[in-house]
Enzyme design. Structure first.
Site, mmCIF file in Angstrom:
data_model
loop_
_atom_site.group_PDB
_atom_site.id
_atom_site.type_symbol
_atom_site.label_atom_id
_atom_site.label_comp_id
_atom_site.label_asym_id
_atom_site.label_seq_id
_atom_site.Cartn_x
_atom_site.Cartn_y
_atom_site.Cartn_z
ATOM 1 N N GLU A 67 0.806 -1.228 0.000
ATOM 2 C CA GLU A 67 0.000 0.000 0.000
ATOM 3 C C GLU A 67 0.841 1.282 0.000
ATOM 4 O O GLU A 67 0.809 2.075 0.943
ATOM 5 C CB GLU A 67 -0.946 0.018 1.198
ATOM 6 C CG GLU A 67 -2.000 -1.065 1.151
ATOM 7 C CD GLU A 67 -3.057 -0.900 2.232
ATOM 8 O OE1 GLU A 67 -3.083 0.151 2.899
ATOM 9 O OE2 GLU A 67 -3.866 -1.833 2.420
ATOM 10 N N GLU A 85 -5.688 -8.388 0.773
ATOM 11 C CA GLU A 85 -6.315 -8.000 2.036
ATOM 12 C C GLU A 85 -7.774 -7.656 1.804
ATOM 13 O O GLU A 85 -8.113 -6.941 0.853
ATOM 14 C CB GLU A 85 -5.642 -6.780 2.683
ATOM 15 C CG GLU A 85 -4.321 -7.034 3.363
ATOM 16 C CD GLU A 85 -3.786 -5.779 4.036
ATOM 17 O OE1 GLU A 85 -4.601 -4.947 4.506
ATOM 18 O OE2 GLU A 85 -2.553 -5.626 4.088
ATOM 19 N N TRP A 101 -2.255 0.192 13.915
ATOM 20 C CA TRP A 101 -1.635 1.471 13.606
ATOM 21 C C TRP A 101 -2.124 2.589 14.539
ATOM 22 O O TRP A 101 -2.065 2.420 15.750
ATOM 23 C CB TRP A 101 -1.808 1.793 12.122
ATOM 24 C CG TRP A 101 -1.382 0.662 11.231
ATOM 25 C CD1 TRP A 101 -2.175 -0.119 10.442
ATOM 26 C CD2 TRP A 101 -0.047 0.133 11.079
ATOM 27 N NE1 TRP A 101 -1.439 -1.079 9.805
ATOM 28 C CE2 TRP A 101 -0.128 -0.967 10.159
ATOM 29 C CE3 TRP A 101 1.204 0.466 11.607
ATOM 30 C CZ2 TRP A 101 0.988 -1.705 9.778
ATOM 31 C CZ3 TRP A 101 2.323 -0.281 11.227
ATOM 32 C CH2 TRP A 101 2.210 -1.340 10.328
#
Length: 701
Positions: free
Chosen positions: A316, A588, A641
């Protein structure tokens, strides 16, 4: 109160306004894949060179959105919509037209644009205009190769896998000589992570690897996508700093354990955790990182190549460029030059991928393959027959997906990016284009949702605010973490000023840490003052669009719409636009859900989500899309994250409370996955009618 940060040279009122506006934008945009309306409005205004009056207007709106994050859970949705409708009528007139650039717009009376946006789906346009969205849907008919009884069955070699990332699960931040990564640095700065969480322990996968492989074997996982911690095997990021044999032994043992369990290892070289030593030299903004990445990749190929057939270079790049170099909400936490730095970083990521692929193809054995992992939501015009919305959705796809897919499959950036960005977008040499073109052996796609896109105007923003109010509570934890840290930094600075430079030095240092100056020149929001003032260009002003969500759309715990049709239409778009050799693998996909009044339990909603993802995948195959695998994010709850441990995507739940055992407990979705992996069939709970309708938009268009 003195205003800190790169916007300080402005008048105090405007500087504070821009700062608050940008703060809300950072928080609203902090969750993957970052398409929330409020974040784009607030941050776009802050970085688009808006006038003082415009900046203040956007600041008022951003402040209202922040306040709404705490108020909305206690208010009824319908009451909010009625209240906002009255405000719109008072502002725009009860029946007259309203200013609008591009496309015809009626007033706010019954049947008008406002009325259509207040109802299910936000649209009342003709279904015949769907083809304008860029993904025309042909009338469905079962393939002649498939009988009606076989529509549930996937191809025999379809791959069902799960995915994780090193920093999110491993823990053990210094064992075996591991060096610090940019996420180690960033996550220890107050305000960057919800509840002050860190990944120092995370899932403790470093010590529980065999247990976790056994979990995968128990549910029939066919392939496991993991990532290597670059600084675990090269503590300083380069060969000059030495190779950690202990680090490589962990990954060698992992791969051997997977192979023994009948699970294919799928290895990602880079999942956002750049060694801090490389960041101190400029990180992805320094072209030397291209060669650093190549040497790191060559080392991994030589040490793990006997186990790994499928490699992913960089995960990504769009997310890291936007969050790391525009909004500063992910490591390395920069928002210094949001109109240049994301494009430079992205350019170097593409070149690093191409260089690693060259090295890979020089040594690969038959059956091995490699790709860069790209992510995007599916974007369609909110009004399919509005030319301005069509242009905006095309621009959204270009600036998100095309930014990286076009160089890989067409040899250069999208033309619309070249036109808008001009000299700020780097150029490829002929040799670089040649190495990039066809450097993917398959298309690796991460996808979590879909959105409607509309033109960026104040009126359209007003119309879509009811939906934005719905989203804000899902991001309030991130927003408030940023707000609290910013307030603490400002108070610490004031205290330092009162006490004098010497006495206040420790407090000033704490304020600087809270401001998040991480890494080399790591100025992010609230960083050191700059004479440049407000940036005149930003990635967000370049793309220049608004996102919209139906007011009755089901939302995940991250505030992303549940939009399975979007995955199907996106897969069709990829097949039509890029025709990728080697097919498409969804590397994903997944969802986390909260407890919500009137909704089934989160675990039940997650299990249903996986069933319907499989349904759409099977339909895409029936439509001729060459999709060959699907990896659920993620095996187990982990460090998500900037959201810390607040978002739970795992097939296995983990209690991260201090002192807990970190036991892995299967959710119902684990049983659904096990059934899919064993039988490779769409669930019997879903009907042929579900299959036929699964690519339709919720509004029927």
């Amino acid at each position: 109160m003195q205003v800190r940060g790169q916007f300080a040279p402005r008048a105090c009122r405007e500087g504070l306004g821009v700062r608050l506006s940008k703060l809300v934008g950072v928080a609203a945009e902090s969750a993957r894949p970052l398409s929330s309306l409020s974040g784009r409005v607030a941050y776009g205004a802050a970085c688009s060179g808006s006038s003082r009056s415009q900046a203040c207007q956007w600041t008022v709106g951003a402040a209202l959105l922040t306040a709404a994050a705490g108020l909305l859970p206690r208010m009824r949705r319908r009451r909010v919509e009625r209240t906002w409708a009255r405000i719109a009528r008072r502002c725009c007139g009860r029946s007259g037209g309203v200013p609008h650039s591009g496309g015809s717009v009626g007033g706010v009376a019954e049947g008008s644009e406002w009325a259509s946006h207040s109802r299910r789906g936000l649209l009342a346009s003709s279904a015949a205009a769907v083809s304008a969205a860029g993904a025309p849907l042909p009338a469905f008919s079962l393939s002649s190769e498939l009988g009606a009884a076989d529509w549930r069955q996937f191809p025999r070699d379809f791959q069902w896998g799960v995915a994780t990332a090193a920093f999110q699960i491993e823990g053990a931040p210094s064992e075996g000589g591991r060096g610090a990564s940019i996420w180690d640095t960033f996550s220890h700065v107050p305000g960057n992570i919800v509840a002050g969480n860190t990944a120092d322990v995370a899932c403790d996968h470093f010590h529980r690897m065999k247990e976790d492989v056994a979990l995968m074997r128990d549910i029939g996982v066919k392939a496991y996508r993991f990532s290597i911690s670059w600084s675990r095997v090269l503590p300083t990021g380069t060969l000059d700093g030495g190779v950690s044999d202990a680090g490589f032994k962990f990954y060698e043992d992992l791969c051997a354990e997977l192979v023994a369990a009948g699970i294919e290892p799928v290895c990602t070289l880079y999942h956002w955790d750049l060694p801090q030593a490389l960041e101190d030299r400029g990180g992805w903004l320094n072209r030397s990182v291209v060669e650093d990445f190549r040497k790191y990749a060559e080392l991994c190929f030589s040490r793990l190549g006997r186990y790994v057939k499928t490699w992913c270079t960089i995960n990504e790049p769009w997310t890291q460029c936007l969050l790391g170099y525009v909004l500063g909400s992910h490591a390395p936490g920069r928002s210094v030059d949001p109109g240049r730095e994301p494009y430079i970083a992205g350019h170097h990521m593409l070149l690093a991928h191409a260089s690693a692929v060259q090295a890979f193809r020089a040594v690969r054995t038959p059956g091995q393959r490699i790709a860069m992992v790209l992510n995007t939501e599916w974007y369609e015009p909110q009004e399919p027959n509005n030319p301005a919305d069509i242009a905006a959705s095309d621009r959204a796809l270009a600036f998100c997906l095309g930014w990286f897919a076009d160089p890989l499959y067409k040899g250069d950036y999208p033309s619309v990016m070249r036109e808008i960005c001009g000299e700020r977008l780097p150029q490829f040499t002929p040799e670089e284009r040649a190495t990039l073109l066809n450097s993917n052996d398959f298309f690796a796609l991460n996808n979590y949702s879909a959105r409607y896109i509309c033109e960026f105007t104040a009126w359209r923003n007003l119309l879509n605010l009811p939906a934005t109010f719905r989203i804000l509570p899902y991001m309030s934890d991130v927003i408030m973490e940023k707000v609290n840290a910013s307030v603490a930094a400002a108070r610490a600075e004031e205290e330092a000023a009162k006490n004098g430079s010497a006495a206040g030095a420790p407090v000033a240092k704490a304020a600087e840490e809270a401001a998040g100056a991480a890494g080399r020149g790591g100025k992010r929001f609230g960083g050191p003052a700059s004479a440049e003032g407000l940036p005149t260009k930003s990635y967000t002003s370049d793309e220049n669009y608004l996102t919209a969500i139906p007011t009755d759309a089901e939302l995940t715990a991250t505030g992303w719409p549940v939009a399975h049709y979007g995955l199907g239409r996106l897969l069709q778009h990829l097949q039509k636009t890029y025709a990728p050799k080697g097919g498409i693998i969804v590397t994903e996909g997944g969802a986390a859900f909260n407890e919500e009044s009137g909704q089934p339990p989160p675990e039940q909603r997650q299990a249903e989500y996986l069933k319907r993802q499989a349904l759409v995948l099977r339909r895409a195959i029936a439509e001729g899309v060459d999709v060959r695998g699907y990896f659920w994010w993620t095996l187990m709850d982990n460090f998500e994250w900037s959201s810390g441990y607040s978002k739970r995507f795992g097939l296995y739940s983990i209690d991260f409370a201090p002192g807990s055992s970190l036991a892995r407990v299967p959710r119902p979705a684990a049983a659904v996955f096990k059934e899919l992996a064993a039988r490779s069939r769409v669930s019997e709970d879903l009907s042929l009618s579900d299959f036929e309708k699964c690519l339709q938009r919720p509004d029927g268009l």
